[in-house]
Design a protein around this motif. Structure first.
Motif, PDB file in Angstrom:
ATOM      1  N   PHE A  36       1.061  -1.064  -0.308  1.00 20.33           N
ATOM      2  CA  PHE A  36       0.163   0.051  -0.005  1.00 20.33           C
ATOM      3  C   PHE A  36       0.937   1.277  -0.007  1.00 20.33           C
ATOM      4  N   VAL A  89      -6.137  12.236   0.173  1.00 23.74           N
ATOM      5  CA  VAL A  89      -6.134  12.475  -0.942  1.00 23.74           C
ATOM      6  C   VAL A  89      -6.931  12.295  -1.610  1.00 23.74           C
ATOM      7  N   ASP A  90      -7.996  11.111  -1.793  1.00 19.03           N
ATOM      8  CA  ASP A  90      -8.906  10.579  -2.170  1.00 19.03           C
ATOM      9  C   ASP A  90     -10.361  12.182  -2.050  1.00 19.03           C
ATOM     10  N   TYR A 114      -2.674   6.392 -10.464  1.00 25.73           N
ATOM     11  CA  TYR A 114      -3.152   5.669  -9.367  1.00 25.73           C
ATOM     12  C   TYR A 114      -4.861   5.648 -10.097  1.00 25.73           C
ATOM     13  N   TYR A 117      -8.261   8.175  -9.802  1.00 34.20           N
ATOM     14  CA  TYR A 117      -8.753   9.278 -10.755  1.00 34.20           C
ATOM     15  C   TYR A 117      -9.587   8.562 -11.263  1.00 34.20           C
ATOM     16  N   ALA A 158       0.143  11.947 -10.906  1.00 32.72           N
ATOM     17  CA  ALA A 158       0.687  11.529  -9.353  1.00 32.72           C
ATOM     18  C   ALA A 158       2.661  12.621  -9.986  1.00 32.72           C
ATOM     19  N   SER A 162       2.118   6.865  -9.462  1.00 30.48           N
ATOM     20  CA  SER A 162       2.592   4.939  -9.127  1.00 30.48           C
ATOM     21  C   SER A 162       1.388   4.359 -10.124  1.00 30.48           C
ATOM     22  N   ASP A 188      -0.255  15.485  -7.729  1.00 31.13           N
ATOM     23  CA  ASP A 188      -0.726  15.413  -6.559  1.00 31.13           C
ATOM     24  C   ASP A 188       0.480  14.655  -6.441  1.00 31.13           C
ATOM     25  N   TYR A 191       3.851  11.896  -2.877  1.00 33.40           N
ATOM     26  CA  TYR A 191       5.347  10.939  -2.369  1.00 33.40           C
ATOM     27  C   TYR A 191       6.465  11.949  -1.966  1.00 33.40           C
ATOM     28  N   THR A 214      -0.189  14.318   0.510  1.00 39.92           N
ATOM     29  CA  THR A 214      -0.749  13.588   2.148  1.00 39.92           C
ATOM     30  C   THR A 214      -0.248  13.132   2.621  1.00 39.92           C
ATOM     31  N   ARG A 225      -6.436   9.390   7.989  1.00 41.20           N
ATOM     32  CA  ARG A 225      -7.115  10.127   6.581  1.00 41.20           C
ATOM     33  C   ARG A 225      -6.781  11.456   6.593  1.00 41.20           C
ATOM     34  N   LEU A 226      -5.571  12.147   6.068  1.00 36.94           N
ATOM     35  CA  LEU A 226      -5.316  13.490   6.098  1.00 36.94           C
ATOM     36  C   LEU A 226      -4.575  13.976   5.191  1.00 36.94           C
TER      37      LEU A 226
HETATM   38  C1  LIG Z   1      -0.217   9.223  -6.276  1.00 36.69           C
HETATM   39  C2  LIG Z   1      -1.482   8.949  -4.582  1.00 36.69           C
HETATM   40  N1  LIG Z   1      -2.521   9.903  -4.391  1.00 36.69           N
HETATM   41  C3  LIG Z   1      -2.790   9.478  -3.485  1.00 36.69           C
HETATM   42  C4  LIG Z   1      -2.923   8.882  -2.825  1.00 36.69           C
HETATM   43  C5  LIG Z   1      -3.851   8.831  -1.789  1.00 36.69           C
HETATM   44  O1  LIG Z   1      -3.780   9.329  -0.367  1.00 36.69           O
HETATM   45  P1  LIG Z   1      -4.851   9.301   0.203  1.00 36.69           P
HETATM   46  O2  LIG Z   1      -4.274   7.894   1.703  1.00 36.69           O
HETATM   47  O3  LIG Z   1      -4.538  10.358   1.420  1.00 36.69           O
HETATM   48  O4  LIG Z   1      -6.279   9.164   0.525  1.00 36.69           O
HETATM   49  C6  LIG Z   1      -2.239   6.757  -3.192  1.00 36.69           C
HETATM   50  C7  LIG Z   1      -2.318   6.001  -2.497  1.00 36.69           C
HETATM   51  O5  LIG Z   1      -1.410   5.362  -2.191  1.00 36.69           O
HETATM   52  C8  LIG Z   1      -1.531   7.642  -4.551  1.00 36.69           C
HETATM   53  O6  LIG Z   1      -1.131   6.867  -4.493  1.00 36.69           O
END
Ligand SMILES: Cc1ncc(COP(=O)(O)O)c(C=O)c1O
Length: 365
Positions: A36, A89-90, A114, A117, A158, A162, A188, A191, A214, A225-226
């Motif tokens: 994860f 971020v979700d 990711y 999206y 992103a 990822s 985004d 990372y 995130t 969840r922040l």
């Molecule tokens: C590129 C990317 N953005 C956002 C997230 C999710 O972030 P959050 O846990 O803040 O919702 C991830 C989680 O794997 C991610 O890989």
């Protein structure tokens, strides 16, 4: 249920009917979770202390996000009106898409990327326009530029990406933002801490740039969840209209200031992960496993046709990894989160054992 009850059941929007439910894989909790991209150790001890100070009585009150938003805005060098905290971020992605994507609009996405999206876009009436990276999985800058149309409303990038681990350069991002002034460019930076490069300093200067960050990764707070969005006031005010005023809960708000203050902890953790990544990459090279260069706390590797068996055997050896085969252009590829050096030595041992087992039991699937 009777037949007549089925007939009168309320039906959701057609778009929602076409959506799939998204269920992240559940892992056995004792295993080493490298599936994860979380912090694999812990959050700062200062956060744990803050959690201990929370009284049951304080939970009776609705959370107040604005004082914490002001604090984090100051820390990041933006104005409070340029920043919104979100439930990860979700939620940030969800509200941004909700605020901007209309019927006939296009969401431009370099892929693989990711998953969420596409999930959140599929709940809107917009069209997803995917731009596939080539075999190198480097950021497909030229193809993305060619994909911009008058209907492009959001470009979601992103950075680092990822599951590839690749990153766009600042110059590439600037060019995309300039060539699509009618679209929101979401960068985004989930990372960011492992990459060290950001465009956050350009908030306000570039009128269509919004950055997401995130606290789920380097800070080790995925369970709280922040997340946050930072962008020009003119765009952020639309985001705020759809954002629930209480989506960031009071435990998360109480933990954020100490998490931010303890920069030394995050620096230490990031340093540990980067050292572990170098070591683990050397182990992959020694095992002759193809890998893609990574700017984040994970690495994508090539396993080939037996990716499912590989993932299962790794799990049996106590290490959870993520099969990314269903991502575009990722058939046979597996993503492994980088933890500490000690954890990655365990992962490398499990990997070597698994590869040896795959070799000895030939083509058995
Ligand atoms: C590129 C990317 N953005 C956002 C997230 C999710 O972030 P959050 O846990 O803040 O919702 C991830 C989680 O794997 C991610 O890989």
């Amino acid at each position: 249920m009777t037949e007549s009850a089925t007939k009168i059941a309320p039906s959701p929007r057609a778009r929602v009917q076409a959506m799939m439910e998204y269920h992240p894989p559940l892992g056995c909790r004792d295993a080493l979770r490298l599936d994860f991209n979380e912090n694999t150790l812990a959050c700062s001890p200062k956060v744990r202390e803050a959690l201990g100070r929370i009284s049951a009585g304080s939970l009776t009150r609705y959370p107040e996000r604005e004082p914490v938003e002001a604090l984090i805005a100051a820390r990041l060098g933006v104005a409070p009106a340029q920043l919104a905290l979100t439930n990860g971020v979700d939620e940030a992605i969800h509200v941004l898409f909700e605020a901007f994507l209309d019927a006939g609009d296009e969401l431009l996405l370099p892929v693989p990327t990711y998953t969420m999206y596409e999930v959140y876009a599929s709940a809107t009436d917009a069209r997803v326009v995917s731009v596939l990276a080539d075999e190198s999985l480097q950021f497909p800058s030229e193809r993305l530029l060619a994909g911009i149309t008058p209907r492009t409303k959001i470009i979601a990038i992103a950075n680092p990406n990822s599951p590839s681990g690749s990153a766009a350069t600042r110059a590439q991002l600037l060019e995309i933002a300039a060539r699509a002034p009618h679209a929101v460019m979401l960068v985004d930076e989930a990372y960011f801490h492992f990459h060290g490069e950001t465009v956050l300093d350009l908030i306000g200067e570039i009128p269509n740039l919004i950055v997401a960050r995130t606290f789920s990764k380097a800070y080790g707070l995925a369970g709280l969840r922040l997340g946050l969005l930072a962008g020009p006031v003119e765009l952020m005010r639309w985001v705020r209209r759809v954002l629930s005023p209480y989506s960031v809960n009071s435990l998360a708000l109480a933990c954020l200031p100490p998490a931010l203050e303890d920069a030394a902890y995050v620096d230490w953790y990031v340093g540990e992960v980067l050292a572990a990544r170098t070591e683990f990459e050397a182990a992959l090279d020694q095992a002759k496993v193809r890998r893609w260069p990574s700017r984040a706390n994970f690495v994508l590797i090539e396993i080939g046709a037996r990716h499912k068996e590989f993932t299962r055997l790794m799990s049996a050896a106590g290490v959870l990894v993520r099969d990314r085969s269903s991502d575009p252009g990722c058939d046979g590829r597996v993503r492994i989160t980088i933890g500490t050096r000690e954890q990655m030595r365990q992962a490398a041992a499990a990997l070597n054992e698994t590869l040896a087992r795959l070799e000895t039991n030939g083509g058995a699937q």
